[in-house]
Design a protein around this motif. Sequence first.
Motif, PDB file in Angstrom:
ATOM      1  N   ALA A 111       0.884  -1.199   0.072  1.00 31.23           N
ATOM      2  CA  ALA A 111       0.104  -0.017  -0.159  1.00 31.23           C
ATOM      3  C   ALA A 111       0.618   1.301   0.041  1.00 31.23           C
ATOM      4  O   ALA A 111       0.463   2.086  -0.720  1.00 31.23           O
ATOM      5  N   VAL A 112       1.963   1.500   0.820  1.00 28.40           N
ATOM      6  CA  VAL A 112       2.705   2.600   0.951  1.00 28.40           C
ATOM      7  C   VAL A 112       3.704   2.713  -0.253  1.00 28.40           C
ATOM      8  O   VAL A 112       3.856   3.920  -0.871  1.00 28.40           O
ATOM      9  N   LEU A 113       4.052   1.474  -0.875  1.00 25.77           N
ATOM     10  CA  LEU A 113       4.862   1.548  -2.038  1.00 25.77           C
ATOM     11  C   LEU A 113       3.803   2.061  -3.213  1.00 25.77           C
ATOM     12  O   LEU A 113       4.189   2.827  -4.034  1.00 25.77           O
ATOM     13  N   ALA A 114       2.591   1.660  -3.304  1.00 24.56           N
ATOM     14  CA  ALA A 114       1.768   1.991  -4.380  1.00 24.56           C
ATOM     15  C   ALA A 114       1.543   3.523  -4.206  1.00 24.56           C
ATOM     16  O   ALA A 114       1.588   4.400  -5.196  1.00 24.56           O
ATOM     17  N   PHE A 115       1.368   3.997  -2.897  1.00 21.78           N
ATOM     18  CA  PHE A 115       0.904   5.448  -2.714  1.00 21.78           C
ATOM     19  C   PHE A 115       2.193   6.243  -3.138  1.00 21.78           C
ATOM     20  O   PHE A 115       2.026   7.174  -4.060  1.00 21.78           O
ATOM     21  N   VAL A 116       3.436   6.107  -2.703  1.00 21.93           N
ATOM     22  CA  VAL A 116       4.625   6.742  -2.912  1.00 21.93           C
ATOM     23  C   VAL A 116       5.072   6.518  -4.306  1.00 21.93           C
ATOM     24  O   VAL A 116       5.447   7.541  -5.034  1.00 21.93           O
ATOM     25  N   GLY A 117       4.782   5.391  -4.981  1.00 22.30           N
ATOM     26  CA  GLY A 117       5.121   4.961  -6.265  1.00 22.30           C
ATOM     27  C   GLY A 117       4.322   5.955  -7.325  1.00 22.30           C
ATOM     28  O   GLY A 117       4.799   6.604  -8.064  1.00 22.30           O
ATOM     29  N   GLY A 118       3.101   6.423  -7.012  1.00 27.66           N
ATOM     30  CA  GLY A 118       2.140   6.872  -7.792  1.00 27.66           C
ATOM     31  C   GLY A 118       2.612   8.512  -7.630  1.00 27.66           C
ATOM     32  O   GLY A 118       2.597   9.173  -8.719  1.00 27.66           O
ATOM     33  N   LEU A 119       3.140   8.841  -6.479  1.00 27.99           N
ATOM     34  CA  LEU A 119       3.694  10.150  -6.355  1.00 27.99           C
ATOM     35  C   LEU A 119       4.988  10.352  -7.255  1.00 27.99           C
ATOM     36  O   LEU A 119       5.062  11.545  -8.032  1.00 27.99           O
ATOM     37  N   ILE A 120       5.875   9.456  -7.181  1.00 26.02           N
ATOM     38  CA  ILE A 120       7.167   9.609  -7.700  1.00 26.02           C
ATOM     39  C   ILE A 120       6.887   9.797  -9.505  1.00 26.02           C
ATOM     40  O   ILE A 120       7.436  10.336 -10.061  1.00 26.02           O
ATOM     41  N   GLU A 121       6.044   8.680  -9.799  1.00 25.54           N
ATOM     42  CA  GLU A 121       5.531   8.698 -11.198  1.00 25.54           C
ATOM     43  C   GLU A 121       4.988   9.986 -11.631  1.00 25.54           C
ATOM     44  O   GLU A 121       5.527  10.290 -12.607  1.00 25.54           O
ATOM     45  N   ALA A 122       4.218  10.501 -11.007  1.00 24.34           N
ATOM     46  CA  ALA A 122       3.488  11.883 -11.204  1.00 24.34           C
ATOM     47  C   ALA A 122       4.606  12.823 -11.427  1.00 24.34           C
ATOM     48  O   ALA A 122       4.803  13.821 -12.307  1.00 24.34           O
ATOM     49  N   LEU A 158       7.607   2.722  11.546  1.00 24.75           N
ATOM     50  CA  LEU A 158       9.123   2.058  11.290  1.00 24.75           C
ATOM     51  C   LEU A 158       9.049   0.979  10.220  1.00 24.75           C
ATOM     52  O   LEU A 158      10.102   0.771   9.469  1.00 24.75           O
ATOM     53  N   ARG A 159       7.918   0.166  10.336  1.00 27.93           N
ATOM     54  CA  ARG A 159       7.862  -0.898   9.145  1.00 27.93           C
ATOM     55  C   ARG A 159       7.613  -0.190   7.940  1.00 27.93           C
ATOM     56  O   ARG A 159       8.067  -0.611   6.767  1.00 27.93           O
ATOM     57  N   LEU A 160       6.999   1.022   7.789  1.00 27.37           N
ATOM     58  CA  LEU A 160       6.583   1.552   6.548  1.00 27.37           C
ATOM     59  C   LEU A 160       7.978   2.274   5.900  1.00 27.37           C
ATOM     60  O   LEU A 160       8.251   2.093   4.840  1.00 27.37           O
ATOM     61  N   ARG A 161       8.775   2.421   6.877  1.00 33.85           N
ATOM     62  CA  ARG A 161      10.024   3.279   6.385  1.00 33.85           C
ATOM     63  C   ARG A 161      11.061   2.250   5.680  1.00 33.85           C
ATOM     64  O   ARG A 161      11.715   2.291   4.736  1.00 33.85           O
ATOM     65  N   ARG A 162      11.106   0.955   6.368  1.00 38.72           N
ATOM     66  CA  ARG A 162      11.917  -0.306   5.593  1.00 38.72           C
ATOM     67  C   ARG A 162      11.054  -0.477   4.266  1.00 38.72           C
ATOM     68  O   ARG A 162      11.918  -1.058   3.549  1.00 38.72           O
ATOM     69  N   ALA A 163       9.895  -0.280   4.152  1.00 35.17           N
ATOM     70  CA  ALA A 163       9.359  -0.774   2.917  1.00 35.17           C
ATOM     71  C   ALA A 163       9.736   0.360   1.770  1.00 35.17           C
ATOM     72  O   ALA A 163      10.120   0.019   0.896  1.00 35.17           O
ATOM     73  N   LEU A 164       9.802   1.550   2.392  1.00 31.31           N
ATOM     74  CA  LEU A 164      10.333   2.686   1.398  1.00 31.31           C
ATOM     75  C   LEU A 164      11.764   2.452   1.053  1.00 31.31           C
ATOM     76  O   LEU A 164      12.121   2.648  -0.039  1.00 31.31           O
ATOM     77  N   GLU A 165      12.551   1.989   2.057  1.00 31.41           N
ATOM     78  CA  GLU A 165      13.853   1.805   1.684  1.00 31.41           C
ATOM     79  C   GLU A 165      14.050   0.622   0.724  1.00 31.41           C
ATOM     80  O   GLU A 165      15.078   0.801  -0.087  1.00 31.41           O
ATOM     81  N   ARG A 166      13.166  -0.330   0.917  1.00 43.05           N
ATOM     82  CA  ARG A 166      13.558  -1.374  -0.035  1.00 43.05           C
ATOM     83  C   ARG A 166      12.929  -1.022  -1.553  1.00 43.05           C
ATOM     84  O   ARG A 166      13.424  -1.497  -2.711  1.00 43.05           O
ATOM     85  N   GLY A 167      11.825   0.022  -1.520  1.00 43.30           N
ATOM     86  CA  GLY A 167      11.365   0.344  -2.706  1.00 43.30           C
ATOM     87  C   GLY A 167      12.065   1.468  -3.301  1.00 43.30           C
ATOM     88  O   GLY A 167      12.099   1.471  -4.708  1.00 43.30           O
ATOM     89  N   LEU A 168      12.822   2.250  -2.660  1.00 38.48           N
ATOM     90  CA  LEU A 168      13.575   3.291  -3.308  1.00 38.48           C
ATOM     91  C   LEU A 168      15.177   3.136  -3.322  1.00 38.48           C
ATOM     92  O   LEU A 168      16.062   3.539  -4.152  1.00 38.48           O
ATOM     93  N   GLY A 169      15.763   2.280  -2.216  1.00 36.58           N
ATOM     94  CA  GLY A 169      17.030   2.104  -2.065  1.00 36.58           C
ATOM     95  C   GLY A 169      17.594   1.759  -3.365  1.00 36.58           C
ATOM     96  O   GLY A 169      17.373   0.702  -3.817  1.00 36.58           O
ATOM     97  N   GLY A 170      18.976   2.397  -3.632  1.00 35.97           N
ATOM     98  CA  GLY A 170      19.602   1.942  -4.907  1.00 35.97           C
ATOM     99  C   GLY A 170      19.143   2.210  -6.110  1.00 35.97           C
ATOM    100  O   GLY A 170      19.579   1.792  -7.099  1.00 35.97           O
ATOM    101  N   THR A 171      18.006   2.970  -6.203  1.00 38.50           N
ATOM    102  CA  THR A 171      17.491   3.425  -7.289  1.00 38.50           C
ATOM    103  C   THR A 171      18.284   4.463  -8.005  1.00 38.50           C
ATOM    104  O   THR A 171      18.551   5.604  -7.385  1.00 38.50           O
ATOM    105  N   PRO A 172      18.813   4.786  -9.225  1.00 40.55           N
ATOM    106  CA  PRO A 172      19.361   5.828  -9.717  1.00 40.55           C
ATOM    107  C   PRO A 172      18.639   6.832  -9.807  1.00 40.55           C
ATOM    108  O   PRO A 172      17.500   7.011 -10.077  1.00 40.55           O
ATOM    109  N   GLY A 173      19.295   7.869  -9.377  1.00 45.10           N
ATOM    110  CA  GLY A 173      18.597   9.475  -9.176  1.00 45.10           C
ATOM    111  C   GLY A 173      18.091   9.404  -8.003  1.00 45.10           C
ATOM    112  O   GLY A 173      17.062  10.501  -7.765  1.00 45.10           O
ATOM    113  N   VAL A 174      18.146   8.509  -6.905  1.00 45.68           N
ATOM    114  CA  VAL A 174      17.535   8.703  -5.588  1.00 45.68           C
ATOM    115  C   VAL A 174      18.713   8.665  -4.692  1.00 45.68           C
ATOM    116  O   VAL A 174      19.701   7.676  -4.781  1.00 45.68           O
TER     117      VAL A 174
END
Length: 336
Positions: free
Chosen positions: A124-135, A159-175
């Motif tokens: 859910a949090v990856l979908a939400f933030v993913g949409g923001l970044i996509e936009a 704390l759990r959501l922060r870890r999810a965002l780290e997995r979703g954004l960590g290591g991405t070029p431009g981030v």
Amino acid sequence: MSAALDVVLEVGDVTEATADVVLFKFAQKLYGAAGKAVRLLEVVGVPPTQVSVLPGEHRFVETHGALGSPLALFVGTVRLGEFGYHEIRQFSLRALKAMESRPGLKHVASTVHGPNYGLDEDEAVLAFVGGLIEAFQRGSGPKELERFTVVEVDERRALRLRRALERGLGGTPGVEPLPGGGFRVRRERGFVQAPPMASAGTVSSAKPHAFVAMPFTPELEDTFHYGIQGPVKAAGMLCERVDQDVFDGPIIQRIKERIDTAKVVIADLSLANPNVYLEVGYAWGKGRPTLLLVRDVRELRFDVASYRCIVYRNIRELETLLTRELERLDAVRVPG
């Protein structure tokens, strides 16, 4: 146009967030943070009818000091029972597009959508933030937008959501990580989101999921998040459960749909909740693989006592036993 967007997750009450605008959904009824915001707004003379918007529509409201932010944006969505991962991602995209009509917005705050009514919180949090970044990468949103703050009232969930965002954004070029937490996403040509974030809300329905039937009580929250959710995620599945106290409308239909398509149903029979037994019966009737859990065999009711049940004494033991059962299940092909 802003060249970078800072994405930060903070612990707090979103109605008190100090941003230029605070974002809420109106799911054809008021729930959670949106409901609290509307009650606060009503005190300063803003009637609830002013935020009642149909799906696809939106409305800006001056908060007159009732909220921490001077402006609130309410975006109309489908009803809560239909607001899944794809709808969360689209909500983000539409919200940022709506903000283009308000020049000067630099900082947006909102809360997470999905975990409180049964969706997998990471997805859910990856979908939400993913949409923001996509936009943002497409050039949508306020031209001056610099920061988006995701606000979560539950510190442990944050704390759990922060870890999810780290997995979703960590290591991405431009981030790049920000000091103190969060990420800076740069608007670069050819930017590609990491797979976990890019797929959340786009192909979520194709990902295997486990349906968890258990009482929504504080007593069993750690059991779910650490004893059940951990092994399920490690097995490569989304982990979902439906809170019957939150849903309106066709709650039974929602439960049936998620059981019908589940790779496995996991039922904690502790506390002898009758709704959990109903969900187990439906899962058996549909032929879904079902794993039964209980803290104490004396809590078992009806004929379930004659079926094999995982009896656990603590969360650590449950994690170990459930991991073992899911490994056995992994080789089994489940009928669609």
